[in-house]
Design an enzyme around this catalytic site. Structure first.
Site, short mmCIF file in Angstrom:
data_model
loop_
_atom_site.label_atom_id
_atom_site.label_comp_id
_atom_site.label_asym_id
_atom_site.label_seq_id
_atom_site.Cartn_x
_atom_site.Cartn_y
_atom_site.Cartn_z
N LYS A 40 82.31 -92.47 42.41
CA LYS A 40 83.66 -92.96 42.70
C LYS A 40 84.69 -92.18 41.88
O LYS A 40 85.78 -91.85 42.38
CB LYS A 40 83.78 -94.46 42.39
N THR B 222 87.64 -98.26 41.98
CA THR B 222 87.08 -99.36 41.19
C THR B 222 87.40 -99.24 39.71
O THR B 222 87.56 -98.11 39.20
CB THR B 222 85.55 -99.39 41.39
N ASP B 223 87.41 -100.37 39.01
CA ASP B 223 87.61 -100.35 37.56
C ASP B 223 86.45 -99.65 36.84
O ASP B 223 86.58 -99.23 35.69
CB ASP B 223 87.80 -101.78 37.00
N GLU B 224 85.29 -99.54 37.53
CA GLU B 224 84.11 -98.97 36.87
C GLU B 224 84.31 -97.50 36.49
O GLU B 224 83.57 -96.98 35.66
CB GLU B 224 82.87 -99.12 37.75
N TYR C 14 76.80 -94.59 40.52
CA TYR C 14 77.80 -95.13 41.44
C TYR C 14 79.21 -94.84 40.94
O TYR C 14 80.04 -94.27 41.65
CB TYR C 14 77.62 -96.65 41.61
#
Ligand code: NAD
Ligand code: DAU
Length: 336
Positions: A154, A125-127, A150
């Site tokens: 990741k 994810t970009d997060e 979260y």
């Protein structure tokens, strides 16, 4: 034809990917999913009896269960979606996030190495890149600066994949994508939650000032990117995918209300998410240049398709909101 072990294929993006592979290629799918609250086999009713589709209910963080799956099915490729995916839940309790996202990923890497999987595609994810100010974009070179439990879990999984490439010379690819939306998204995420609440005349909870920015991508555009990375990506590389559709949350919410013919009095500003990332924006030029990928949907077209789907498929999200969907596995497959 390859045999693809898809993890998390009963979730939102995974189920869209499974459908794309079964209906758009000759690959075989082995869908491994634990069916947590986010897993819903009703996402796959149209393809569940497909002759190239097998479903296995199993937990990716259980090494013995994964050994059995890999020994029995001998996949050529792993495409790894399974994760705890909702930021707000990770703020309340991160335990399952560490178990599934970190331990689960390492278990899959171990089994992939032992059973000589040819390629491991890790869906991230970009997060993991953290939060942006008003300007700039995340590239594949942006340092990892995860902010929520979260995204930290990741990021941990991304680093384990990187370590598998470096240490064991495994053929792994990491994809990092922005905010997905579209059919079969669990109505806890912004767009489906707002659609379902608006359709039921409930309040639409907007966090903080509503001016946080996300880059929205229609789910099948993301799935195409993953397929292209799986088929044509270079071992050890990271690929960013974004929708070129940066929008403030309040714009998205008002647009949903406008298109559904509902009033803005349904909007309710609520307390902000702790540690709320301000802005995400992706530079996908590497995927465009090297994979030939491009998102097919504008935000306006994708949002309208999504609204039409949620209006037409009210029983789907009503069964999710009531919890009735969780009985589907027992009905189809018997007790676990
Ligand atoms: P989701 O929450 O809808 O689905 C997750 C699936 O994983 C569910 O079917 C669940 O049952 C399964 N699962 C969870 N724990 C498991 C375990 N221990 N063993 C086996 N299966 C398990 O998630 P999603 O939104 O479809 O996201 C899929 C992947 O894409 C995730 O890795 C997520 O980090 C990533 N991603 C999501 C987005 C997004 O906007 N939703 C964007 C970029 C990346
Ligand atoms: O960027 C990719 C990520 O997008 C994925 O990795 C995650 O799995 C996925 O959940 C998503 O994370 P976000 O936190 O960005 O998505 P969410 O839909 O939860 O929230 C989107 C924005 O809307 C965010 O700024 C918070 C806000 N929000 C969300 C909810 C659920 C609200 O204002 N109200 C809400 O009720």
């Amino acid at each position: 034809m390859s045999k693809i072990l898809v993890t998390g294929g009963a979730g939102f993006i995974g189920s869209n990917f499974v459908r794309m592979v079964l209906l758009g290629s000759d690959h075989e799918v082995v869908n491994v999913d634990a069916l947590t609250y986010a897993g819903n086999l009703e996402n796959l009713t149209d393809v569940e009896r497909h002759q190239r589709n097998t479903f296995v209910r199993a937990d990716i963080a259980d090494p013995a269960a994964m050994d059995q799956v890999f020994a029995e099915h001998r996949p050529d490729v792993v495409v790894h979606f399974a994760a705890e995916s909702h930021v707000d839940r990770s703020v309340i309790d991160a335990t399952a996030f560490v178990r599934t996202n970190v331990t689960g990923t390492q278990v899959l890497l171990d089994k992939s190495r032992i059973y000589k999987v040819q390629r491991f595609v890790h869906v991230s994810t970009d997060e993991v890149y953290g939060s942006l100010g008003p300007w700039g974009y995340f590239t594949e070179e942006t340092p990892i600066q995860a902010n929520s439990p979260y995204s930290a879990s990741k990021a941990g999984s991304d680093l384990l994949v990187r370590a598998a490439v470096h240490t064991h010379h495994m053929d792994c690819i990491i994809t990092r994508c922005s905010n997905n939306y579209g059919p079969f998204q669990f109505p806890e995420k912004l767009i489906p939650l707002m659609i379902a609440n608006a359709l039921e005349g409930k309040k639409l909870p907007v966090y903080g000032d509503g001016r946080n920015v996300r880059d929205w991508i229609y789910v099948t555009d993301h799935c195409e990117g993953i397929r292209m990375a799986m088929e044509h990506g270079k071992a050890g590389e990271v690929y960013n995918f974004g929708g070129d559709a940066e929008r403030e949350n309040i714009f998205v919410v008002k647009e949903i209300l406008r298109r559904l013919g509902k009033g803005e009095d349904l909007i309710g500003y609520v307390k902000d998410r702790p540690g709320h990332d301000r802005r995400y924006a992706m530079d996908s030029s590497k995927a465009r240049a090297t994979l030939g990928w491009t998102p097919r949907h504008t935000f306006e077209a994708g949002l309208q398709k999504t609204l039409d789907w949620y209006v037409a498929n009210k029983p789907w999200w009503e069964r999710v909101r009531s919890g009735a969907y969780q009985a589907y596995y027992e009905q189809q497959y018997g007790r676990r």
